[in-house]
Design an enzyme around this catalytic site. Structure first.
Site, PDB file in Angstrom:
ATOM      1  N   ASP A 183     149.414 -16.170 -61.559  1.00 23.87           N
ATOM      2  CA  ASP A 183     150.374 -16.569 -60.539  1.00 23.87           C
ATOM      3  C   ASP A 183     149.712 -16.617 -59.168  1.00 23.87           C
ATOM      4  O   ASP A 183     148.556 -16.204 -58.983  1.00 23.87           O
ATOM      5  CB  ASP A 183     151.548 -15.579 -60.539  1.00 23.87           C
ATOM      6  CG  ASP A 183     152.684 -16.043 -59.662  1.00 23.87           C
ATOM      7  OD1 ASP A 183     152.831 -17.263 -59.467  1.00 23.87           O
ATOM      8  OD2 ASP A 183     153.427 -15.181 -59.150  1.00 23.87           O
ATOM      9  N   TYR A 294     145.033  -6.723 -68.537  1.00 24.43           N
ATOM     10  CA  TYR A 294     145.388  -6.744 -67.117  1.00 24.43           C
ATOM     11  C   TYR A 294     145.209  -5.349 -66.527  1.00 24.43           C
ATOM     12  O   TYR A 294     145.318  -4.340 -67.238  1.00 24.43           O
ATOM     13  CB  TYR A 294     146.846  -7.182 -66.927  1.00 24.43           C
ATOM     14  CG  TYR A 294     147.067  -8.671 -67.003  1.00 24.43           C
ATOM     15  CD1 TYR A 294     147.048  -9.437 -65.852  1.00 24.43           C
ATOM     16  CD2 TYR A 294     147.293  -9.308 -68.212  1.00 24.43           C
ATOM     17  CE1 TYR A 294     147.262 -10.813 -65.914  1.00 24.43           C
ATOM     18  CE2 TYR A 294     147.499 -10.664 -68.289  1.00 24.43           C
ATOM     19  CZ  TYR A 294     147.485 -11.416 -67.129  1.00 24.43           C
ATOM     20  OH  TYR A 294     147.690 -12.761 -67.184  1.00 24.43           O
TER      21      TYR A 294
END
Length: 611
Positions: A183, A294
């Site tokens: 993002d 992540y």
């Protein structure tokens, strides 16, 4: 000491060396040459208007005009002996004698730059490779390019560098794939892309693509080559070893292009190609990824780490994460099940501040097969609420129970700044950090290491400055606080009032004001169920298609029979009213979550199959 008066006067009609250099520099792209140096010197004292007038005369081919204008244009002391007696004698000069005495002038134009010869990709072989990309996404609008929009993304910068280096010819025809879509503001240290690139290997090499249309021209095999090994074929082609380096017949280094060095020179300093690897032609960076990892960094503050850990382990396994993502109207997703393999919350020792426990940094490490749009940030937002004592760990179970909570409650996502796509794992891929050319011309890994070290030094220096500023503020003394007549240091006062402040930390520099009373997640207004959102999206799509078809029919009717007025095409308002009258019209008022947005994703939107 000699003075200007002692220096000899310049010889008339002869220029000094310094004067010739000055005039050559001022010549520009064109120079006016006379028959001799005296012709050039006689115009040295003319004014600009006089010179322009003389140039116009020469360009018209009429010679000097007669009359007072020409007589006054040329100074009398620069005239030749036969014409300097009087203006009248000059005016009565015969045209032929004037043309004979007029020097020949030539205009020398600077040759135009030749157009660059187009790059011929057919001379080179092609191969499919994977690149490991590291980038700091704070100034970019996400990783994936946004089509024709003028949004600077990491992918657009990569394509610009690949095109400039002639590594690829067309981004739409290079068999491109990416492992994940991060993002806006999210960074990546282990992002992987795969594409077909230009290769310096010979077209007969077994490592290049040998299919029709990829630049490979099959050659007639020599019967004498039957049974020869690859090394023997290379030796026959003139490949040799010199001082431990394999070289081609022309002396160049035998091996692949220095992809890392070539591309990194054209990339911004916050984007780097870290490694490359040869992969099969059918390799897809998205679907052949085994798992993605992540990391999310956050300060301790007032967070209860143990309570946060107890809530995080509830994500382990396969669950329905529809309430931990953002709805993507462009994709009709029916399966929201995702698998979390590992999750942990540990300290970051290199950023530990022992003087202040609240300034200790922690990292959440998350490993899974695939992730939904904004899934990691939504998960982190709920975990931060649990850690700050606003929610109980059991809220995780309630949100993952679709029967109990069929639609997502309205809550804000965590900040994008501390999130990083840390690693993407692939089976049977050996990453290479250099090529054969790097061993001779340049040490690419060392250049990459120094570049990252410089960036690290810059940001750590900024971090240290903020740390010293906080240390000074810690010692600032406040008067008449917390009670009249008392005094307290600012650092201690901030810690005592941390839990009383009406805001919630969402990671990074993002804080949300919660008002006088915090509203529990399960008590908040819910978004529309995903099934209803999918139906609304399909209805909008049907209306758009019907409108486009109506306009096309109207254009065809007006073209075939221009005299007969065709019925006006239905307007957007007409279709909107039709939609409102349908069964979905009662759902016209939708929350802000249901609006279509730019397609940025924390990771891939689909489930990755087994490699």
């Amino acid at each position: 000491m000699a003075t200007n008066k002692d220096r000899p006067l310049p010889v008339p009609g002869k220029l000094s060396k310094a004067e010739r250099k000055r005039r050559n520099k001022q010549g520009g792209s064109a120079a006016v040459l006379g028959s001799g140096s005296g012709d050039v010197d006689k115009y040295s004292t003319w004014s600009r208007d006089e010179l322009l007038h003389r140039i116009r005369e020469l360009e018209s081919g009429a010679g000097p005009s007669s009359g007072p204008l020409n007589a006054t244009a040329i100074p009398a002391h620069l005239m030749s002996a036969d014409t300097s007696s009087s203006p009248g004698s000059m005016a009565s000069t015969d045209n032929e004698s004037e043309a004979a005495s007029t020097p020949v002038y030539t205009t020398i134009e600077t040759p135009k730059r030749k157009d660059r010869r187009p790059f011929d990709f057919s001379k080179y072989a092609k191969r499919h490779v994977a690149f490991r990309v590291a980038y700091f996404g704070w100034p970019y609008g996400g990783f994936a390019s946004q089509g024709m929009n003028e949004i600077k993304t990491v992918e657009s910068e990569l394509f610009n560098a690949l095109l400039a280096a002639r590594i690829i010819e067309d981004p739409l025809q290079c068999n491109y794939s990416r492992c994940g879509r991060t993002d806006r503001g999210v960074s990546g240290l282990g992002q992987v892309i795969a594409l077909t690139v230009r290769s310096s290997l010979p077209k007969s090499s077994p490592h290049v693509i040998r299919s029709e249309g990829d630049g490979f021209v099959p050659e007639t095999k020599d019967p004498a080559d039957e049974g020869l090994t690859q090394e023997e074929l290379e030796a026959k082609a003139g490949v040799y070893w010199k001082r431990g380096i394999k070289r081609n017949k022309d002396g160049s280094v035998f091996g692949e292009l220095a992809y890392l060095n070539i591309i990194n020179r054209l990339l911004p300093p916050d984007i780097r190609i870290v490694a490359w690897a040869p992969v099969p032609e059918d390799f897809n960076a998205r679907f052949h990824c085994s798992w993605r990892q992540y990391k999310y960094f956050f300060p301790k503050g007032i967070i209860d780490i143990e309570k946060m850990r107890a809530a995080s382990v509830k994500f382990l396994g396969t669950h329905d994460f529809r309430n931990f993502c953002k709805y993507d109207a462009s994709k009709t997703i029916e399966n929201y099940d995702r698998t979390i393999h590992e999750i942990s919350i540990e300290t970051v020792p290199e950023h530990n501040f022992p003087a202040k426990k609240s300034r200790e940094f922690y990292q959440l490490t998350l490993k899974g097969s695939a992730f939904l749009w904004h899934q990691v940030r939504c998960m982190m937002s709920v975990l931060l609420s649990v850690g700050q004592g606003l929610e109980e760990p059991e809220v995780i179970d309630q949100l993952m129970d679709v029967q109990q909570c069929p639609a997502k409650p309205n809550y804000d996502m965590a900040s994008d700044l501390p999130l990083v796509l840390y690693d993407c794992h692939f089976e049977n891929i050996e990453w290479q950090y250099q090529t054969e050319v790097d061993l001779v011309n340049d040490i690419t890994p060392l250049r990459l290491y120094r570049a990252m070290e410089d960036q690290w030094s810059c940001y750590v220096t900024k971090s240290l400055m903020y740390s010293r500023m906080l240390e000074q503020l810690d010692q600032a003394m406040l008067i008449n606080l917390p009670e009249p007549g008392q005094s307290i240091k600012l650092g201690e006062y901030a810690e005592q009032n941390a839990e009383k402040e009406n805001n919630i930390s969402l990671g990074g520099d993002l804080r949300m004001f919660m008002g006088k009373r915090y509203s529990q997640l399960m008590q908040r207004q819910k978004c529309l169920p995903t099934e209803v959102k999918n139906k609304k999206h399909q209805e909008r799509k049907r209306i758009k298609l019907a409108l486009a078809e109506s306009e096309a029919n109207s254009a065809n009717n007006s073209g075939t029979n221009s005299e007969v007025s065709s019925p006006a095409p239905a307007s957007v308002e007409t279709f909107a009213k039709a939609a409102e009258s349908s069964s979905l019209g009662s759902l016209a008022s939708t929350p802000a979550e249901d609006k279509e947005e730019v397609q940025d994703q924390d990771a891939t939107d689909g489930k990755a199959p087994q490699a």
